[in-house]
Write a protein that holds these residues in place. Structure first.
Motif, PDB file in Angstrom:
ATOM      1  N   ARG A  22     -53.419  30.017 -33.390  1.00  0.00           N
ATOM      2  CA  ARG A  22     -52.848  31.059 -32.977  1.00  0.00           C
ATOM      3  C   ARG A  22     -52.346  31.708 -34.361  1.00  0.00           C
ATOM      4  NH1 ARG A  22     -53.641  27.933 -28.966  1.00  0.00           N
ATOM      5  NH2 ARG A  22     -54.389  28.790 -27.032  1.00  0.00           N
ATOM      6  N   SER A  23     -51.782  32.961 -34.524  1.00  0.00           N
ATOM      7  CA  SER A  23     -51.413  33.550 -35.393  1.00  0.00           C
ATOM      8  C   SER A  23     -49.835  33.332 -35.220  1.00  0.00           C
ATOM      9  CB  SER A  23     -51.717  35.015 -35.895  1.00  0.00           C
ATOM     10  OG  SER A  23     -51.439  35.831 -34.877  1.00  0.00           O
ATOM     11  N   GLU A  24     -49.107  33.448 -36.325  1.00  0.00           N
ATOM     12  CA  GLU A  24     -47.657  33.421 -36.264  1.00  0.00           C
ATOM     13  C   GLU A  24     -47.287  34.836 -35.498  1.00  0.00           C
ATOM     14  OE1 GLU A  24     -45.277  33.363 -39.740  1.00  0.00           O
ATOM     15  OE2 GLU A  24     -46.427  31.412 -40.417  1.00  0.00           O
ATOM     16  N   GLU A  25     -47.935  35.863 -35.591  1.00  0.00           N
ATOM     17  CA  GLU A  25     -47.791  37.062 -34.952  1.00  0.00           C
ATOM     18  C   GLU A  25     -47.982  36.897 -33.316  1.00  0.00           C
ATOM     19  OE1 GLU A  25     -49.519  41.561 -33.978  1.00  0.00           O
ATOM     20  OE2 GLU A  25     -49.984  40.480 -36.060  1.00  0.00           O
ATOM     21  N   VAL A  26     -48.752  36.178 -32.759  1.00  0.00           N
ATOM     22  CA  VAL A  26     -49.100  36.016 -31.584  1.00  0.00           C
ATOM     23  C   VAL A  26     -47.998  34.983 -30.922  1.00  0.00           C
ATOM     24  CG1 VAL A  26     -50.661  34.702 -30.007  1.00  0.00           C
ATOM     25  CG2 VAL A  26     -51.565  36.348 -31.430  1.00  0.00           C
ATOM     26  N   GLU A  27     -47.630  33.983 -31.861  1.00  0.00           N
ATOM     27  CA  GLU A  27     -46.778  32.948 -31.186  1.00  0.00           C
ATOM     28  C   GLU A  27     -45.510  33.967 -31.246  1.00  0.00           C
ATOM     29  OE1 GLU A  27     -46.834  29.691 -33.801  1.00  0.00           O
ATOM     30  OE2 GLU A  27     -48.715  28.879 -33.211  1.00  0.00           O
ATOM     31  N   GLY A  28     -45.015  34.631 -31.985  1.00  0.00           N
ATOM     32  CA  GLY A  28     -43.904  35.342 -31.786  1.00  0.00           C
ATOM     33  C   GLY A  28     -43.801  36.365 -30.774  1.00  0.00           C
ATOM     34  N   GLN A  29     -45.015  36.854 -30.391  1.00  0.00           N
ATOM     35  CA  GLN A  29     -45.048  37.750 -29.351  1.00  0.00           C
ATOM     36  C   GLN A  29     -44.800  37.055 -28.003  1.00  0.00           C
ATOM     37  OE1 GLN A  29     -48.805  39.838 -29.891  1.00  0.00           O
ATOM     38  NE2 GLN A  29     -48.259  41.270 -30.946  1.00  0.00           N
ATOM     39  N   LEU A  30     -45.411  35.829 -28.051  1.00  0.00           N
ATOM     40  CA  LEU A  30     -45.200  34.932 -26.900  1.00  0.00           C
ATOM     41  C   LEU A  30     -43.769  34.502 -26.668  1.00  0.00           C
ATOM     42  CD1 LEU A  30     -46.425  33.139 -24.489  1.00  0.00           C
ATOM     43  CD2 LEU A  30     -46.849  31.237 -25.951  1.00  0.00           C
ATOM     44  N   SER A  31     -42.834  34.140 -27.749  1.00  0.00           N
ATOM     45  CA  SER A  31     -41.461  33.638 -27.657  1.00  0.00           C
ATOM     46  C   SER A  31     -40.843  35.058 -27.044  1.00  0.00           C
ATOM     47  CB  SER A  31     -41.237  33.584 -28.902  1.00  0.00           C
ATOM     48  OG  SER A  31     -41.677  32.167 -29.409  1.00  0.00           O
ATOM     49  N   SER A  32     -41.310  35.964 -27.546  1.00  0.00           N
ATOM     50  CA  SER A  32     -40.348  37.381 -27.309  1.00  0.00           C
ATOM     51  C   SER A  32     -40.712  37.742 -25.787  1.00  0.00           C
ATOM     52  CB  SER A  32     -40.775  38.587 -28.067  1.00  0.00           C
ATOM     53  OG  SER A  32     -40.534  38.433 -29.250  1.00  0.00           O
ATOM     54  N   SER A  33     -41.935  37.695 -25.204  1.00  0.00           N
ATOM     55  CA  SER A  33     -42.196  37.710 -23.941  1.00  0.00           C
ATOM     56  C   SER A  33     -41.527  36.747 -22.902  1.00  0.00           C
ATOM     57  CB  SER A  33     -43.829  37.547 -23.502  1.00  0.00           C
ATOM     58  OG  SER A  33     -44.510  38.765 -24.345  1.00  0.00           O
ATOM     59  N   VAL A  34     -41.695  35.556 -23.373  1.00  0.00           N
ATOM     60  CA  VAL A  34     -40.558  34.496 -22.525  1.00  0.00           C
ATOM     61  C   VAL A  34     -39.241  34.888 -22.436  1.00  0.00           C
ATOM     62  CG1 VAL A  34     -39.982  32.115 -22.626  1.00  0.00           C
ATOM     63  CG2 VAL A  34     -42.384  32.548 -22.927  1.00  0.00           C
ATOM     64  N   LEU A  35     -38.644  35.359 -23.458  1.00  0.00           N
ATOM     65  CA  LEU A  35     -37.202  35.744 -23.490  1.00  0.00           C
ATOM     66  C   LEU A  35     -36.972  36.823 -22.539  1.00  0.00           C
ATOM     67  CD1 LEU A  35     -36.156  35.394 -27.378  1.00  0.00           C
ATOM     68  CD2 LEU A  35     -35.459  33.916 -25.445  1.00  0.00           C
ATOM     69  N   GLU A  36     -37.907  37.700 -22.713  1.00  0.00           N
ATOM     70  CA  GLU A  36     -37.690  39.060 -21.899  1.00  0.00           C
ATOM     71  C   GLU A  36     -37.963  38.691 -20.462  1.00  0.00           C
ATOM     72  OE1 GLU A  36     -40.535  42.361 -22.508  1.00  0.00           O
ATOM     73  OE2 GLU A  36     -40.060  42.276 -24.726  1.00  0.00           O
ATOM     74  N   LEU A  37     -38.783  37.852 -19.986  1.00  0.00           N
ATOM     75  CA  LEU A  37     -39.022  37.359 -18.746  1.00  0.00           C
ATOM     76  C   LEU A  37     -37.793  36.405 -18.041  1.00  0.00           C
ATOM     77  CD1 LEU A  37     -40.915  36.992 -16.185  1.00  0.00           C
ATOM     78  CD2 LEU A  37     -41.910  34.788 -17.306  1.00  0.00           C
ATOM     79  N   LEU A  38     -37.383  35.611 -19.081  1.00  0.00           N
ATOM     80  CA  LEU A  38     -36.141  34.915 -18.707  1.00  0.00           C
ATOM     81  C   LEU A  38     -35.065  35.610 -18.553  1.00  0.00           C
ATOM     82  CD1 LEU A  38     -35.079  31.709 -18.639  1.00  0.00           C
ATOM     83  CD2 LEU A  38     -34.730  31.984 -20.960  1.00  0.00           C
ATOM     84  N   THR A  39     -34.616  36.548 -19.457  1.00  0.00           N
ATOM     85  CA  THR A  39     -33.593  37.377 -19.167  1.00  0.00           C
ATOM     86  C   THR A  39     -33.545  38.391 -17.957  1.00  0.00           C
ATOM     87  OG1 THR A  39     -34.115  39.008 -20.653  1.00  0.00           O
ATOM     88  CG2 THR A  39     -32.715  37.454 -21.606  1.00  0.00           C
ATOM     89  N   ALA A  40     -34.732  38.657 -17.531  1.00  0.00           N
ATOM     90  CA  ALA A  40     -34.923  39.510 -16.382  1.00  0.00           C
ATOM     91  C   ALA A  40     -34.515  38.690 -15.230  1.00  0.00           C
ATOM     92  CB  ALA A  40     -36.425  40.091 -16.339  1.00  0.00           C
ATOM     93  N   HIS A  41     -34.829  37.578 -15.196  1.00  0.00           N
ATOM     94  CA  HIS A  41     -34.504  36.469 -13.948  1.00  0.00           C
ATOM     95  C   HIS A  41     -33.056  35.744 -13.910  1.00  0.00           C
ATOM     96  CE1 HIS A  41     -38.309  37.117 -11.996  1.00  0.00           C
ATOM     97  NE2 HIS A  41     -38.818  37.127 -13.201  1.00  0.00           N
ATOM     98  N   LEU A  42     -32.608  35.745 -15.134  1.00  0.00           N
ATOM     99  CA  LEU A  42     -31.165  35.370 -15.028  1.00  0.00           C
ATOM    100  C   LEU A  42     -30.165  36.288 -14.487  1.00  0.00           C
ATOM    101  CD1 LEU A  42     -30.650  33.912 -18.588  1.00  0.00           C
ATOM    102  CD2 LEU A  42     -30.820  32.686 -16.507  1.00  0.00           C
ATOM    103  N   LYS A  43     -29.318  35.694 -13.509  1.00  0.00           N
ATOM    104  CA  LYS A  43     -28.267  36.454 -12.614  1.00  0.00           C
ATOM    105  C   LYS A  43     -26.887  36.204 -13.579  1.00  0.00           C
ATOM    106  CE  LYS A  43     -30.415  36.585  -8.508  1.00  0.00           C
ATOM    107  NZ  LYS A  43     -30.752  36.042  -7.054  1.00  0.00           N
ATOM    108  N   PRO A  44     -26.106  37.348 -13.732  1.00  0.00           N
ATOM    109  CA  PRO A  44     -24.745  37.135 -14.230  1.00  0.00           C
ATOM    110  C   PRO A  44     -23.856  36.164 -13.386  1.00  0.00           C
ATOM    111  CG  PRO A  44     -25.405  39.434 -14.032  1.00  0.00           C
ATOM    112  CD  PRO A  44     -26.652  38.889 -13.149  1.00  0.00           C
ATOM    113  N   ALA A  45     -23.163  35.387 -14.207  1.00  0.00           N
ATOM    114  CA  ALA A  45     -22.206  34.370 -13.580  1.00  0.00           C
ATOM    115  C   ALA A  45     -20.998  34.797 -14.179  1.00  0.00           C
ATOM    116  CB  ALA A  45     -22.729  33.033 -13.978  1.00  0.00           C
ATOM    117  N   ALA A  46     -19.902  34.456 -13.355  1.00  0.00           N
ATOM    118  CA  ALA A  46     -18.627  34.854 -13.730  1.00  0.00           C
ATOM    119  C   ALA A  46     -17.925  34.216 -14.663  1.00  0.00           C
ATOM    120  CB  ALA A  46     -17.574  34.562 -12.340  1.00  0.00           C
ATOM    121  N   GLN A  47     -17.595  34.782 -15.990  1.00  0.00           N
ATOM    122  CA  GLN A  47     -17.109  33.971 -17.122  1.00  0.00           C
ATOM    123  C   GLN A  47     -17.728  33.191 -17.596  1.00  0.00           C
ATOM    124  OE1 GLN A  47     -13.386  32.136 -15.462  1.00  0.00           O
ATOM    125  NE2 GLN A  47     -12.319  34.057 -14.849  1.00  0.00           N
TER     126      GLN A  47
END
Length: 66
Positions: A22-47
């Motif tokens: 896979r190209s570096e571009e495709v690998e970078g897009q995969l990393s970005s998509s994983v980060l978006e998905l991850l942050t969408a499912h993380l719930k804030p925790a106090a402090q």
């Protein structure tokens, strides 16, 4: 998830290993998509500040599968 309870930081790192080809571009897009998905499912925790990262890399040539 690792972190430093004394400072209220938590670190979540995702490592993705793919067969080569896979190209570096495709690998970078995969990393970005994983980060978006991850942050969408993380719930804030106090402090707690959560630091997230993702890495997509090629498996080494000696890798074998069946």
């Amino acid at each position: 998830m690792a972190g430093d309870a004394a400072t209220g930081d938590a670190i979540l790192h995702i490592s993705i290993a793919l067969l080569p080809g896979r190209s570096e571009e495709v690998e970078g897009q995969l990393s970005s998509s994983v980060l978006e998905l991850l942050t969408a499912h993380l719930k804030p925790a106090a402090q707690v500040t959560v630091h997230v990262s993702a890495e997509t890399r090629d498996l080494d040539p000696p890798y074998r599968k069946r």
